[in-house]
Design a protein around this motif. Sequence first.
Motif, PDB file in Angstrom:
ATOM      1  N   GLY A 161      13.512   7.172  59.367  1.00 60.54           N
ATOM      2  CA  GLY A 161      12.328   8.030  59.421  1.00 60.54           C
ATOM      3  C   GLY A 161      12.185   8.746  60.743  1.00 60.54           C
ATOM      4  O   GLY A 161      12.775   8.370  61.754  1.00 60.54           O
ATOM      5  N   ILE A 162      11.396   9.812  60.706  1.00 62.89           N
ATOM      6  CA  ILE A 162      11.036  10.552  61.907  1.00 62.89           C
ATOM      7  C   ILE A 162       9.517  10.634  61.975  1.00 62.89           C
ATOM      8  O   ILE A 162       8.833  10.657  60.949  1.00 62.89           O
ATOM      9  N   ARG A 163       9.003  10.652  63.201  1.00 61.49           N
ATOM     10  CA  ARG A 163       7.551  10.704  63.400  1.00 61.49           C
ATOM     11  C   ARG A 163       7.263  11.587  64.609  1.00 61.49           C
ATOM     12  O   ARG A 163       7.944  11.509  65.632  1.00 61.49           O
ATOM     13  N   PHE A 164       6.240  12.427  64.491  1.00 63.95           N
ATOM     14  CA  PHE A 164       5.835  13.242  65.632  1.00 63.95           C
ATOM     15  C   PHE A 164       4.360  13.613  65.499  1.00 63.95           C
ATOM     16  O   PHE A 164       3.787  13.561  64.410  1.00 63.95           O
ATOM     17  N   SER A 165       3.761  13.978  66.613  1.00 70.94           N
ATOM     18  CA  SER A 165       2.356  14.375  66.632  1.00 70.94           C
ATOM     19  C   SER A 165       2.223  15.734  67.277  1.00 70.94           C
ATOM     20  O   SER A 165       3.093  16.170  68.049  1.00 70.94           O
ATOM     21  N   PHE A 166       1.117  16.424  66.996  1.00 70.24           N
ATOM     22  CA  PHE A 166       0.947  17.788  67.493  1.00 70.24           C
ATOM     23  C   PHE A 166      -0.501  18.223  67.342  1.00 70.24           C
ATOM     24  O   PHE A 166      -1.316  17.572  66.673  1.00 70.24           O
ATOM     25  N   ALA A 167      -0.827  19.354  67.973  1.00 70.20           N
ATOM     26  CA  ALA A 167      -2.125  20.013  67.813  1.00 70.20           C
ATOM     27  C   ALA A 167      -1.900  21.514  67.886  1.00 70.20           C
ATOM     28  O   ALA A 167      -0.977  21.980  68.567  1.00 70.20           O
ATOM     29  N   LEU A 168      -2.731  22.272  67.187  1.00 71.07           N
ATOM     30  CA  LEU A 168      -2.607  23.732  67.121  1.00 71.07           C
ATOM     31  C   LEU A 168      -3.932  24.368  67.541  1.00 71.07           C
ATOM     32  O   LEU A 168      -4.996  23.911  67.122  1.00 71.07           O
ATOM     33  N   PHE A 169      -3.841  25.449  68.336  1.00 75.69           N
ATOM     34  CA  PHE A 169      -5.053  26.051  68.900  1.00 75.69           C
ATOM     35  C   PHE A 169      -5.180  27.548  68.645  1.00 75.69           C
ATOM     36  O   PHE A 169      -6.129  28.159  69.125  1.00 75.69           O
ATOM     37  N   LYS A 170      -4.248  28.133  67.916  1.00 72.25           N
ATOM     38  CA  LYS A 170      -4.298  29.570  67.671  1.00 72.25           C
ATOM     39  C   LYS A 170      -4.471  29.843  66.186  1.00 72.25           C
ATOM     40  O   LYS A 170      -3.750  29.269  65.359  1.00 72.25           O
ATOM     41  N   GLN A 171      -5.395  30.715  65.853  1.00 71.59           N
ATOM     42  CA  GLN A 171      -5.652  31.032  64.451  1.00 71.59           C
ATOM     43  C   GLN A 171      -4.448  31.719  63.829  1.00 71.59           C
ATOM     44  O   GLN A 171      -3.716  32.451  64.483  1.00 71.59           O
ATOM     45  N   GLY A 172      -4.234  31.458  62.544  1.00 68.54           N
ATOM     46  CA  GLY A 172      -3.123  32.048  61.822  1.00 68.54           C
ATOM     47  C   GLY A 172      -2.215  30.986  61.231  1.00 68.54           C
ATOM     48  O   GLY A 172      -2.612  29.835  61.034  1.00 68.54           O
ATOM     49  N   GLY A 173      -0.982  31.371  60.931  1.00 71.26           N
ATOM     50  CA  GLY A 173      -0.019  30.445  60.340  1.00 71.26           C
ATOM     51  C   GLY A 173       0.966  29.935  61.380  1.00 71.26           C
ATOM     52  O   GLY A 173       1.361  30.659  62.296  1.00 71.26           O
ATOM     53  N   TRP A 174       1.372  28.705  61.229  1.00 69.77           N
ATOM     54  CA  TRP A 174       2.364  28.101  62.117  1.00 69.77           C
ATOM     55  C   TRP A 174       3.500  27.509  61.292  1.00 69.77           C
ATOM     56  O   TRP A 174       3.247  26.873  60.260  1.00 69.77           O
ATOM     57  N   ASP A 175       4.726  27.725  61.758  1.00 70.41           N
ATOM     58  CA  ASP A 175       5.892  27.014  61.229  1.00 70.41           C
ATOM     59  C   ASP A 175       6.288  25.957  62.245  1.00 70.41           C
ATOM     60  O   ASP A 175       6.525  26.278  63.422  1.00 70.41           O
ATOM     61  N   ILE A 176       6.332  24.717  61.807  1.00 67.75           N
ATOM     62  CA  ILE A 176       6.789  23.614  62.659  1.00 67.75           C
ATOM     63  C   ILE A 176       8.199  23.281  62.195  1.00 67.75           C
ATOM     64  O   ILE A 176       8.401  22.810  61.065  1.00 67.75           O
ATOM     65  N   ILE A 177       9.171  23.544  63.046  1.00 68.79           N
ATOM     66  CA  ILE A 177      10.578  23.441  62.665  1.00 68.79           C
ATOM     67  C   ILE A 177      11.219  22.252  63.366  1.00 68.79           C
ATOM     68  O   ILE A 177      11.219  22.176  64.609  1.00 68.79           O
ATOM     69  N   VAL A 178      11.733  21.334  62.593  1.00 68.60           N
ATOM     70  CA  VAL A 178      12.443  20.158  63.114  1.00 68.60           C
ATOM     71  C   VAL A 178      13.935  20.432  62.949  1.00 68.60           C
ATOM     72  O   VAL A 178      14.424  20.601  61.836  1.00 68.60           O
TER      73      VAL A 178
END
Length: 348
Positions: free
Chosen positions: A320-337
């Motif tokens: 398994g993989i595990r990660f944490s994050f937060a986003l502060f800008k309006q719109g869409g985000w791609d989180i790429i691993v």
Amino acid sequence: MNKKVYSILMIGAISVLASSCYKKWLPGEKPYFSNNCNFSQDQYTVYPDRTNVFYGIFNSDYSTQPMEISLTNMTHSDGTPAPELTGQVDVLQWKDYYSGTEKSVDEIQAKRFSVKRPSFDIRSTSGDIIFWPSDTTNIKPGTYIFDVIAKNAAGQKTFQKFKLNVKRPRPYEPWYFNDDTGERNTENIDGQTVPAYQHPSLSGVKDQQNIDIKNTDVRIYYVWKQSPTNTFSIKIYDKDSLPISFSRFNATKWDSIRYYSQSANLNVQFGFNRRFSEDSTVVTYDRTNPYPVLADMQGERAEISLTYERRYSGSRTFGGIRFSFALFKQGGWDIIVKFSKNPRFEND
């Protein structure tokens, strides 16, 4: 009315009258102002794309309440006036508690309302300092100087030349860029200095030769895109930049993914309205902004774990993989691993 009850009432009335007359002649309480009132810090570092709140920084030293605390003399570092700090911005405030049990973004949004406040703000009675989300085209990164006045009916004190350090925006966390230059930071991996990236936690993830893949063999990228709605999508790629289907993560319980919210004090839903692409290589969620809900106020981070099961040497194993994050800008985000070594999902 019998005489006993009448006597009790009369004694009570006389006592109240005597008490009121006595209080009338007592000297009134004089307001008190302590010159030892103080702020716990005189420098404040803020990021303009989020709400920055400094709680409990003012000590009134038993001065009579209420006190009136205000910002004044706001300038740039060269002494020129900085009226942009007093410009009004639309900010979201809460009219009901965030419980963590909300079932949609709309349900959360219904608990907030928009008001106008100065970009650089202070709570007039508590002294809490706030820098609201602001446009960097109006408030440039740099150092600003300001004074604070604290007063009540008995006196006042001016705190001079406090510093406000406005940094570059940090549109997501964790952040691996220098706040002043914008250049990517570096890290040391196996004795080599290389560009710094977020690396997930790995457990039981093997390469094609069944050798453990290190977490530094995986990088996470955040890519923003213009969108009328606030969303984020997660994508995983192998070393050849080919997408890995989420069907590979066959032990992931998608309906049960939660992360711990400090403000709600419980494990809350990871996102809302989850949907997969037709080939299962993209998973997308609706979100609030910021995300998590109180990422700017409480420093909260959303966390996701993706796990899979396979047979190795006749045994049932998990990776398994595990990660944490937060986003502060309006719109869409791609989180790429992105893996630099191909993980093995097949049984052996």
